[in-house]
Scaffold this motif. Sequence first.
Motif, PDB file in Angstrom:
ATOM      1  N   TYR A  74      -4.429  -1.710  -7.892  1.00 20.40           N
ATOM      2  CA  TYR A  74      -3.930  -0.618  -9.413  1.00 20.40           C
ATOM      3  C   TYR A  74      -3.130   0.585  -8.795  1.00 20.40           C
ATOM      4  O   TYR A  74      -3.142   1.277  -7.677  1.00 20.40           O
ATOM      5  N   LYS A  75      -2.451   0.407  -9.548  1.00 17.62           N
ATOM      6  CA  LYS A  75      -0.409   1.618  -9.626  1.00 17.62           C
ATOM      7  C   LYS A  75      -0.475   1.972 -11.067  1.00 17.62           C
ATOM      8  O   LYS A  75      -0.021   0.916 -12.110  1.00 17.62           O
ATOM      9  N   PRO A  76       0.394   3.567 -10.824  1.00 15.83           N
ATOM     10  CA  PRO A  76       0.799   3.146 -12.568  1.00 15.83           C
ATOM     11  C   PRO A  76       1.890   2.660 -12.424  1.00 15.83           C
ATOM     12  O   PRO A  76       2.835   3.228 -11.776  1.00 15.83           O
ATOM     13  N   PHE A  77       2.106   2.207 -13.626  1.00 17.48           N
ATOM     14  CA  PHE A  77       3.016   1.332 -14.515  1.00 17.48           C
ATOM     15  C   PHE A  77       3.725   2.118 -14.805  1.00 17.48           C
ATOM     16  O   PHE A  77       3.124   2.476 -16.747  1.00 17.48           O
ATOM     17  N   PHE A  78       5.014   2.617 -15.000  1.00 20.37           N
ATOM     18  CA  PHE A  78       5.650   2.857 -16.498  1.00 20.37           C
ATOM     19  C   PHE A  78       6.757   2.193 -17.040  1.00 20.37           C
ATOM     20  O   PHE A  78       7.097   1.710 -16.155  1.00 20.37           O
ATOM     21  N   GLY A  79       7.204   2.242 -17.918  1.00 18.80           N
ATOM     22  CA  GLY A  79       7.678   0.955 -18.359  1.00 18.80           C
ATOM     23  C   GLY A  79       7.779   1.472 -20.294  1.00 18.80           C
ATOM     24  O   GLY A  79       6.816   2.466 -21.246  1.00 18.80           O
ATOM     25  N   TYR A  80       8.883   1.252 -20.971  1.00 13.65           N
ATOM     26  CA  TYR A  80       9.247   1.377 -22.324  1.00 13.65           C
ATOM     27  C   TYR A  80       9.634   0.289 -23.171  1.00 13.65           C
ATOM     28  O   TYR A  80       9.683  -0.816 -22.957  1.00 13.65           O
ATOM     29  N   SER A  81       9.717   0.422 -25.037  1.00 14.30           N
ATOM     30  CA  SER A  81      10.340  -0.941 -25.511  1.00 14.30           C
ATOM     31  C   SER A  81       9.528  -2.166 -24.808  1.00 14.30           C
ATOM     32  O   SER A  81       8.395  -2.342 -25.554  1.00 14.30           O
ATOM     33  N   ASP A  82      10.411  -3.365 -24.376  1.00 18.63           N
ATOM     34  CA  ASP A  82       9.537  -4.280 -24.303  1.00 18.63           C
ATOM     35  C   ASP A  82       9.054  -4.614 -23.416  1.00 18.63           C
ATOM     36  O   ASP A  82       8.109  -5.135 -23.267  1.00 18.63           O
ATOM     37  N   LEU A  83       8.965  -3.660 -22.685  1.00 19.35           N
ATOM     38  CA  LEU A  83       7.750  -3.216 -21.359  1.00 19.35           C
ATOM     39  C   LEU A  83       6.115  -3.504 -21.858  1.00 19.35           C
ATOM     40  O   LEU A  83       5.579  -2.629 -21.260  1.00 19.35           O
ATOM     41  N   THR A  84       5.967  -3.051 -23.240  1.00 23.11           N
ATOM     42  CA  THR A  84       5.230  -2.918 -24.349  1.00 23.11           C
ATOM     43  C   THR A  84       3.783  -3.834 -23.694  1.00 23.11           C
ATOM     44  O   THR A  84       2.811  -4.110 -24.052  1.00 23.11           O
ATOM     45  N   LYS A  93       0.748  -1.379   0.097  1.00 26.01           N
ATOM     46  CA  LYS A  93       0.376   0.105   0.145  1.00 26.01           C
ATOM     47  C   LYS A  93       0.942   1.480   0.218  1.00 26.01           C
ATOM     48  O   LYS A  93       0.329   2.330  -0.139  1.00 26.01           O
ATOM     49  N   SER A  94       2.207   0.835   0.459  1.00 20.27           N
ATOM     50  CA  SER A  94       3.119   2.182   0.354  1.00 20.27           C
ATOM     51  C   SER A  94       3.127   3.240  -0.879  1.00 20.27           C
ATOM     52  O   SER A  94       4.235   3.670  -1.009  1.00 20.27           O
ATOM     53  N   VAL A  95       3.825   1.743  -1.666  1.00 19.95           N
ATOM     54  CA  VAL A  95       3.971   1.606  -2.896  1.00 19.95           C
ATOM     55  C   VAL A  95       3.424   2.427  -4.303  1.00 19.95           C
ATOM     56  O   VAL A  95       1.509   2.372  -4.326  1.00 19.95           O
ATOM     57  N   LYS A  96       3.354   3.823  -4.550  1.00 24.45           N
ATOM     58  CA  LYS A  96       2.555   4.596  -5.454  1.00 24.45           C
ATOM     59  C   LYS A  96       2.627   4.735  -7.049  1.00 24.45           C
ATOM     60  O   LYS A  96       1.373   5.046  -7.399  1.00 24.45           O
ATOM     61  N   ALA A  97       3.697   4.243  -7.662  1.00 24.72           N
ATOM     62  CA  ALA A  97       3.954   3.193  -8.808  1.00 24.72           C
ATOM     63  C   ALA A  97       4.896   2.418  -9.114  1.00 24.72           C
ATOM     64  O   ALA A  97       6.424   2.744  -7.852  1.00 24.72           O
ATOM     65  N   ILE A  98       4.463   2.152 -10.106  1.00 23.48           N
ATOM     66  CA  ILE A  98       6.459   1.053 -10.437  1.00 23.48           C
ATOM     67  C   ILE A  98       6.786   2.203 -11.946  1.00 23.48           C
ATOM     68  O   ILE A  98       6.257   2.057 -12.587  1.00 23.48           O
ATOM     69  N   PHE A  99       7.921   1.825 -11.727  1.00 21.68           N
ATOM     70  CA  PHE A  99       8.887   1.987 -12.689  1.00 21.68           C
ATOM     71  C   PHE A  99       9.607   0.986 -12.760  1.00 21.68           C
ATOM     72  O   PHE A  99      11.211   0.454 -12.246  1.00 21.68           O
ATOM     73  N   ASP A 100       9.332   0.565 -14.575  1.00 26.24           N
ATOM     74  CA  ASP A 100       9.905  -0.338 -14.814  1.00 26.24           C
ATOM     75  C   ASP A 100      11.257   0.205 -15.780  1.00 26.24           C
ATOM     76  O   ASP A 100      11.037   1.013 -16.860  1.00 26.24           O
ATOM     77  N   TYR A 134      -3.841  -3.536 -19.938  1.00 22.29           N
ATOM     78  CA  TYR A 134      -5.250  -2.543 -20.432  1.00 22.29           C
ATOM     79  C   TYR A 134      -5.821  -4.179 -21.107  1.00 22.29           C
ATOM     80  O   TYR A 134      -7.186  -4.235 -20.742  1.00 22.29           O
ATOM     81  N   ALA A 135      -5.161  -5.114 -21.512  1.00 21.91           N
ATOM     82  CA  ALA A 135      -6.106  -6.117 -22.081  1.00 21.91           C
ATOM     83  C   ALA A 135      -7.059  -7.132 -20.918  1.00 21.91           C
ATOM     84  O   ALA A 135      -7.978  -7.397 -21.137  1.00 21.91           O
ATOM     85  N   LYS A 136      -6.159  -7.388 -20.133  1.00 23.40           N
ATOM     86  CA  LYS A 136      -7.201  -7.927 -19.242  1.00 23.40           C
ATOM     87  C   LYS A 136      -7.360  -7.124 -18.172  1.00 23.40           C
ATOM     88  O   LYS A 136      -9.042  -7.335 -17.705  1.00 23.40           O
ATOM     89  N   ASN A 137      -7.267  -5.942 -17.787  1.00 24.59           N
ATOM     90  CA  ASN A 137      -7.959  -4.888 -16.770  1.00 24.59           C
ATOM     91  C   ASN A 137      -8.182  -3.669 -17.069  1.00 24.59           C
ATOM     92  O   ASN A 137      -8.933  -3.068 -16.262  1.00 24.59           O
ATOM     93  N   ASN A 138      -7.959  -3.125 -18.569  1.00 25.74           N
ATOM     94  CA  ASN A 138      -8.455  -2.155 -18.795  1.00 25.74           C
ATOM     95  C   ASN A 138      -7.758  -1.137 -17.531  1.00 25.74           C
ATOM     96  O   ASN A 138      -9.111   0.268 -17.706  1.00 25.74           O
ATOM     97  N   GLN A 139      -6.753  -1.093 -17.783  1.00 26.46           N
ATOM     98  CA  GLN A 139      -6.340   0.364 -16.987  1.00 26.46           C
ATOM     99  C   GLN A 139      -5.294   0.597 -17.609  1.00 26.46           C
ATOM    100  O   GLN A 139      -4.534   0.180 -18.746  1.00 26.46           O
ATOM    101  N   ILE A 140      -5.247   1.140 -17.407  1.00 19.99           N
ATOM    102  CA  ILE A 140      -4.179   2.478 -17.783  1.00 19.99           C
ATOM    103  C   ILE A 140      -2.678   2.260 -17.675  1.00 19.99           C
ATOM    104  O   ILE A 140      -2.366   2.403 -15.931  1.00 19.99           O
ATOM    105  N   SER A 141      -2.044   2.622 -18.519  1.00 24.80           N
ATOM    106  CA  SER A 141       0.057   2.442 -18.402  1.00 24.80           C
ATOM    107  C   SER A 141       0.754   3.835 -18.543  1.00 24.80           C
ATOM    108  O   SER A 141       0.148   3.801 -19.903  1.00 24.80           O
ATOM    109  N   TYR A 142       1.317   3.609 -17.961  1.00 22.06           N
ATOM    110  CA  TYR A 142       2.403   5.222 -19.408  1.00 22.06           C
ATOM    111  C   TYR A 142       3.812   4.759 -20.128  1.00 22.06           C
ATOM    112  O   TYR A 142       4.544   3.718 -19.006  1.00 22.06           O
ATOM    113  N   LEU A 143       3.879   4.659 -21.110  1.00 26.12           N
ATOM    114  CA  LEU A 143       4.572   4.050 -22.045  1.00 26.12           C
ATOM    115  C   LEU A 143       5.700   6.174 -21.902  1.00 26.12           C
ATOM    116  O   LEU A 143       5.417   6.667 -22.750  1.00 26.12           O
TER     117      LEU A 143
END
Length: 276
Positions: free
Chosen positions: A97-107, A67-74, A114-123
């Motif tokens: 739910y937490k904002p998940f950030f990543g790019y490239s292979d994290l696509t 609960k203390s983690v506000k976002a996850i950055f890969d 999004y496909a499984k949970n209909n939730q927003i992530s950050y490229l």
Amino acid sequence: MFKKNDLIALVACSNAINEKNNINLLEEKLNSIGLSVLKSKYLTTNNSKKNLAEDKARELENFYNNKSVKAIFDISGGDYANSILSYLNFEILKENYKPFFGYSDLTTIINSIYAKNNQISYLYQVTNILHSKEQLENFKQSFFYNKNNIFEVSYIGKKENIYGEVIGGNIRCFLKLAGTPYFPNTENKILFLESLSGNKARIETYLEQLRQIGCFNKVKAILLGTFTELQNNYSSEEVIDIVKNYVKNETPILKTEQIGHNKNSKCLKIGDIINI
């Protein structure tokens, strides 16, 4: 999104990070703007380790449950991110739910969420803040003060009104999801595509596969980011023309130089509504 002393997690669901100094520098930079950092124990672990994909999946779930983690950055990239998908409990991600950030292979992970949970992530690759004061300031203004600095993107191409949910990311990695339960529904979506590697022939094979699986018949519009290797020999306008050969004539195509593998790349919310 953030306030001073918020805790964020750094993970590497794809390839191990080789440069430990960059991890330390990133932590220092994040601390300097008021964020506390919790680091994955697998940031620098070799991906050949037995059962590492499952270990990474369990740890990612633990960060979501925390609960203390506000976002996850890969902060990784490469080839291995899709290997954790079979082990992930997407219900845990959905319920916490937490904002998940990543790019490239994290696509792969971003579109699966999004496909499984209909939730927003950050490229977006957070290590970009190491490369310029502007990136750091854009990050701070956007995520501490709710400004649009990191999301303001300009496009070239035939000017049309484009409105809808955005899916996609790195074209090679997006195609890893084809034929799996993690491939998002493309109907009436805005498809974003970018690439680091890939000459014209390779990019065209990716485009042909997207056409063969019916992706281009369903999407409402296509947004293109940077195609780094391809653009060594082709202009942005020529990249648009290459893509046009694979889509319906009426499909709008726009391109930006501000999202991709550049160190000054901005951020795109996958699963969110875009209005151009």
